[in-house]
Design an enzyme around this catalytic site. Structure first.
Site, PDB file in Angstrom:
ATOM      1  N   LYS A   1      -8.767  13.715   4.374  1.00 44.38           N
ATOM      2  CA  LYS A   1      -8.480  12.776   3.959  1.00 44.38           C
ATOM      3  C   LYS A   1      -7.312  12.950   5.240  1.00 44.38           C
ATOM      4  CE  LYS A   1      -6.501  13.821   0.298  1.00 44.38           C
ATOM      5  NZ  LYS A   1      -6.720  13.019  -0.685  1.00 44.38           N
ATOM      6  N   ARG A   2      -6.199  11.688   5.641  1.00 47.60           N
ATOM      7  CA  ARG A   2      -5.174  12.141   7.072  1.00 47.60           C
ATOM      8  C   ARG A   2      -4.229  13.166   6.202  1.00 47.60           C
ATOM      9  NH1 ARG A   2      -5.684   7.792  11.481  1.00 47.60           N
ATOM     10  NH2 ARG A   2      -4.079   9.096  11.627  1.00 47.60           N
TER      11      ARG A   2
ATOM     12  N   LYS B   1     -14.129   8.669  -5.253  1.00 43.15           N
ATOM     13  CA  LYS B   1     -15.514   9.111  -4.977  1.00 43.15           C
ATOM     14  C   LYS B   1     -16.004  10.467  -5.209  1.00 43.15           C
ATOM     15  CE  LYS B   1     -14.285   6.008  -0.497  1.00 43.15           C
ATOM     16  NZ  LYS B   1     -13.667   6.458   0.664  1.00 43.15           N
TER      17      LYS B   1
ATOM     18  N   LYS C   1       0.678  14.555   1.885  1.00 50.63           N
ATOM     19  CA  LYS C   1      -0.626  14.674   0.681  1.00 50.63           C
ATOM     20  C   LYS C   1      -0.723  16.158   0.405  1.00 50.63           C
ATOM     21  CE  LYS C   1      -2.632  10.806   3.176  1.00 50.63           C
ATOM     22  NZ  LYS C   1      -3.416  10.204   2.093  1.00 50.63           N
TER      23      LYS C   1
ATOM     24  N   HIS D   1       0.667  -1.188   0.145  1.00 51.36           N
ATOM     25  CA  HIS D   1      -0.158  -0.233  -0.043  1.00 51.36           C
ATOM     26  C   HIS D   1       0.993   1.369   0.160  1.00 51.36           C
ATOM     27  CE1 HIS D   1      -4.110  -1.625   0.717  1.00 51.36           C
ATOM     28  NE2 HIS D   1      -3.614  -2.547   0.891  1.00 51.36           N
TER      29      HIS D   1
ATOM     30  N   THR E   1      -8.499   6.527  -2.411  1.00 48.20           N
ATOM     31  CA  THR E   1      -9.760   6.143  -2.642  1.00 48.20           C
ATOM     32  C   THR E   1     -11.044   7.611  -2.761  1.00 48.20           C
ATOM     33  OG1 THR E   1      -9.931   4.861  -1.028  1.00 48.20           O
ATOM     34  CG2 THR E   1      -9.777   3.677  -2.608  1.00 48.20           C
TER      35      THR E   1
END
Ligand code: D6G
Length: 843
Positions: free
Chosen positions: A569-570, A681, A575, A378, A677
């Site tokens: 998101k986290r 969405k 990120k 992952h 993911t």
């Protein structure tokens, strides 16, 4: 003009497809009242809203039971190959509405609850999220369970029943504070405890070499008690099982060691054993080498393997097959999928059982193990890779350490034969890393012990092959695969966005819900003005509804006409929530500089949890809320820009905010986000993506056409090139005046006047040691955001782009992902055969 439909009416429209017969409604009302009376022991005079939720949950659950028993019976009769998805996380969220949808009961329940004078949506809001996950990895496991059941696979989810899931995030004075997630406080109506299937798990002890082989003795035993949760497929009568283990101390726990007088102490000490399933480790993409976590990893693996082998032995073709040797058929009947390296101990544990207990010779056992196991990688971030110190491993699992050494010995022997004299290669490929402390590289163990290794998006699978597992790919290229992630269209469209599902179904029927590629038929309507208007209207309604939710729950007012720009998101440096912040401040400065100019209004919403020990992530949250304080209270800005931190982002909040988003922020440094993911969405729910060529964004651009996404910034090759040349943040700071202004403001305390030094760690990092190169993408990001504004000024073109994205999102159904796992890794075929209707209990 027709009056707008109420939410209840809208849900009924879609329920034209989950028809609510009068008989069903009457039956549901009756069952609801019976449960209120017999299960909750209340009447309507004293019942609380929570009692009503439980009465409904039990009513819906009753409809699962017959199908569940029947499905499991069917698996024993037909004995198909069983798929076991092992995961330390299952981020399920809420269950009530999803169950109603998958059983086709939603309309009937809606009507029944309405007739009872209650509101279904209000009851749904009472349910706690099952938050047994951190982020994408855990939610992926949940989507996979839905797809495996929908595709009729004999599948099981195996994990831990954490008493406390991911913490609840509160924002206090702009900072994150954590609260324990006591999700089981009021009971969990969906689980069924199975104390009758309790199994022992051993820890510590020592290894004895006897005449009859190796024995692991003097161990401490903890019991694993299974709790089963039904996993219904979408309208196919299949109900699979998610089995989560809870730790129980044996009744003699510690009693031998204590004297009679210490009985009380011994009982109190039961906690030591039961702590194993107490709490989810709240790290996303980060390895923290704590012994309790290693215990959790072995606990789930040891209990699960006993369960799998018990079932195998009782099956028709298992050990009872007279023609073939015991366990020869194991890989034909059993697949074990490892969700990251977290359950990697399945490999040495299966070897231990086969060699020490079942007495297979090593080579046969190894063949069985490799053919059974498959591993999903992952991430390639080095700080996320599990590398357990040998001293810890040896103390807890002495026999497993010997087995790992033996696996490594044979593995390195093979490599040495292939590459004589290449000692550096042996060092690189070893399962054991020298150093202080010496460690086991769990990813290497997984690659060697599996017949398939997959990444989670094409770009990530390519990176895996050329970087972290390059040496392994050289030797066994056929092992390496790609399985691009997906999401279940039931929860992530039908459940969360019924308005959109409805207008799509009007155009193309409702088969898209199990065959998402059908969405491409929407391209036929790209010039259909009525459809364009419908899509825009649904989005506007979703935005209004979310704005009303924010006003009610958080007392913040936002402008529903503005662009809803969302990054949820986290919180993680890679990120790049910081890049988003830099854009917000740049936009703010532009308004301040030219207050009379027209600007396309925006509401920027950022949400996500920071790991409690991740200093920089917590500081990033404080920066976002501090920028919000300044921006939101500046009268010159007005409602042209608002910055909202979405507190406690979780599955149930995702279901609200994603359908309301116009713009989806997917802005990680190229090469760092394995798939994502959330990106999928948003795409499915009619938001446009601003993103880098990273993870599944690449494939989203491929499917929808790159010109229909806002793609910007460095590609992986550019990042690599920059790594070779060296990244110099100061160069951008000096060259770009708007960037300089933003950084100077953060540094000088413009957003933290009471504590000007507050963000010095952020500024220092960005200028001096930013692994994720935020400044390098700043300029491209800002100009890309201008393109977003430009398109938003043209509502029709915007909506047409939205439609092209929805039409291109078919690939991202987890049904497609699971079909690929089934065919290319597990060797099974999905089936649309409906299991015969359930047996009702007989008198
Ligand atoms: C679930 C459903 C129940 C079944 C039980 C045991 O709780 O009907 O009997 O699983 O299933 P196995 O573990 O024997 O497959």
């Amino acid at each position: 003009m027709a009056t707008p439909l109420t939410d209840q009416e809208k849900r009924k429209q879609i329920s034209v497809r989950g028809i609510a017969g009068l008989g069903d409604v009457a039956e549901i009302k009756k069952s609801f009242n019976r449960h209120l009376h017999f299960t909750l022991v209340k009447d309507r005079n004293v019942a609380t809203p929570r009692d009503y939720f439980f009465a409904l949950a039990h009513t819906v659950r009753d409809h699962l039971v017959g199908r569940w028993i029947r499905t499991q019976q069917y698996y024993y009769e037909k004995d198909p190959k069983r798929i076991h998805y092992l995961s330390l996380e299952f981020y399920m969220g809420r269950t009530l509405q999803n169950t109603m949808i998958n059983l086709g009961l939603q309309n009937a329940c809606d009507e029944a609850i309405y007739q009872l004078g209650l509101d279904l949506e209000e009851l749904e809001e009472i349910e706690e999220d099952a938050g047994l996950g951190n982020g994408g990895l855990g939610r992926l496991a949940a989507c996979f369970l839905d797809s495996m059941a929908t595709l009729g696979l004999a599948a099981y989810g195996y994990g831990i029943r954490y008493e406390f899931g991911i913490f609840n995030q509160k924002i206090s004075n702009g900072w994150q504070v954590e609260e324990a997630d006591d999700w089981l406080r009021y009971g969990n109506p969906w689980e069924k405890a199975r104390p009758e299937y309790m199994l022992p798990v051993h820890f510590y002890g020592r290894v004895e070499h006897t005449g009859e082989g190796v024995k692991w003795v003097d161990t401490q035993v903890v019991l694993a008690m299974p709790y089963d949760t039904p996993v219904p497929g979408y309208k196919n009568n299949t109900v699979n099982t998610m089995r989560l283990w809870s730790a129980k101390a044996p009744n003699d726990f510690n009693l031998q060691e204590f004297n009679v007088g210490d009985y009380i102490e011994a009982v109190l000490d039961r906690n030591l054993a039961e702590n194993i399933s107490r709490v989810l480790y709240p790290n996303d993409n980060f390895f923290e080498g704590k012994e309790l976590r290693l215990k959790q990893e072995y606990f789930v693996v040891a209990a699960t393997l006993q369960d799998i082998i018990r079932r195998f032995k009782s099956s028709k073709f298992g050990c009872r097959d007279p023609v073939r040797t015991s366990f020869e058929t194991f890989p034909e009947k059993v697949a074990i999928q490892l969700n990251d390296t977290h359950p990697a101990l399945a490999i040495p544990e299966l070897m231990r059982i086969l060699v020490d207990v079942e007495k297979l010779d090593w080579d046969k056992a190894w063949e069985v193990t490799v053919q059974t196991c498959a591993y999903t990688n992952h991430t390639v971030l080095p700080e996320a890779l599990e590398r357990w110190p040998i001293y810890m491993f040896e103390k807890l699992l002495p026999r497993h350490l010997q087995i790992v050494y033996e696996i490594n010995h044979r593995h390195l022997q093979k490599i040495a034969e292939l590459y004589p004299g290449d000692n550096d290669r042996l060092r690189r490929m070893s399962l054991i890393e020298e150093g202080d402390p010496k460690r086991i590289n769990m990813a290497h163990l997984c690659v060697v012990g599996s017949h398939a290794v997959n990444g989670v998006a094409q770009i990530h699978s390519d990176i895996v092959k050329s970087t972290v597992f390059k040496d392994f790919h050289d030797v066994e290229p056929e092992k390496f695969q790609n399985k691009t992630n997906g999401i279940t269209p039931r929860r992530w469209l039908l459940l969360c966005n019924p308005g959109l599902a409805d207008i799509i179904a009007e155009k193309i029927g409702e088969d898209f819900l199990t065959d998402l590629f059908q969405l491409k038929k929407l391209l036929d309507f790209i010039d259909d003005d009525a459809f364009i208007r419908d899509v825009a209207n649904v989005k506007q309604e979703n935005k209004q509804k979310f704005a009303a939710y924010l006003e009610k729950e958080y007392k913040v007012k936002i402008n529903p006409e503005s662009i809803f720009d969302v990054q949820v998101k986290r919180i993680h440096e890679y990120k790049r929530q910081l890049l988003n912040c830099l854009h917000i401040i740049t936009f703010y400065n532009r308004i301040k500089k030219d207050p009379n100019k027209h600007f396309v209004p925006r509401t920027v919403m950022i949400g996500g949890k920071a790991a409690p020990g991740y200093h920089m992530a917590k500081l990033i949250i404080k920066l976002i809320t501090s920028v919000g304080q300044v921006v939101n209270n500046d009268l010159v800005v007005g409602d042209r820009l608002k910055v909202i931190f979405l507190e406690n982002y979780r599955v149930s909040l995702a279901e609200k905010v994603i359908p309301a988003a116009d713009l989806s922020e997917q802005i990680s440094t190229a090469g760092t986000e394995a798939s994502g993911t959330g990106n999928m969405k948003f795409m499915l729910n009619g938001a446009l993506t601003i993103g880098t060529m990273d993870g599944a964004n690449v494939e989203m651009a491929e499917e929808a056409g790159e010109e229909n996404l806002f793609i910007f910034g460095m590609r992986v090759e550019d990042v690599e090139e920059m790594d070779r040349k060296g990244y110099n943040a100061k160069e951008y700071y000096e060259r770009l005046p708007e960037l300089r202004q933003v950084i100077d403001q953060i540094r000088s305390g413009f957003f933290s006047p009471k504590e000007p030094e507050m963000f010095k760690d952020v500024v220092n990092m960005l200028l001096n040691n930013d692994r994720f190169k935020v400044f390098a993408d700043y300029e491209a990001y800002i100009s890309c955001q201008e393109k977003v504004n430009e398109l938003y000024r043209n509502p029709k073109e915007w909506t047409k782009t939205v439609i092209r994205n929805i039409a291109g999102s078919g690939k991202f159904s987890s049904d497609r992902t699971i079909t690929e796992y089934a065919r290319e890794i597990w060797g099974v075929e999905p089936s649309d055969v409906k299991i015969p209707p359930p047996n009702e209990p007989r008198d």
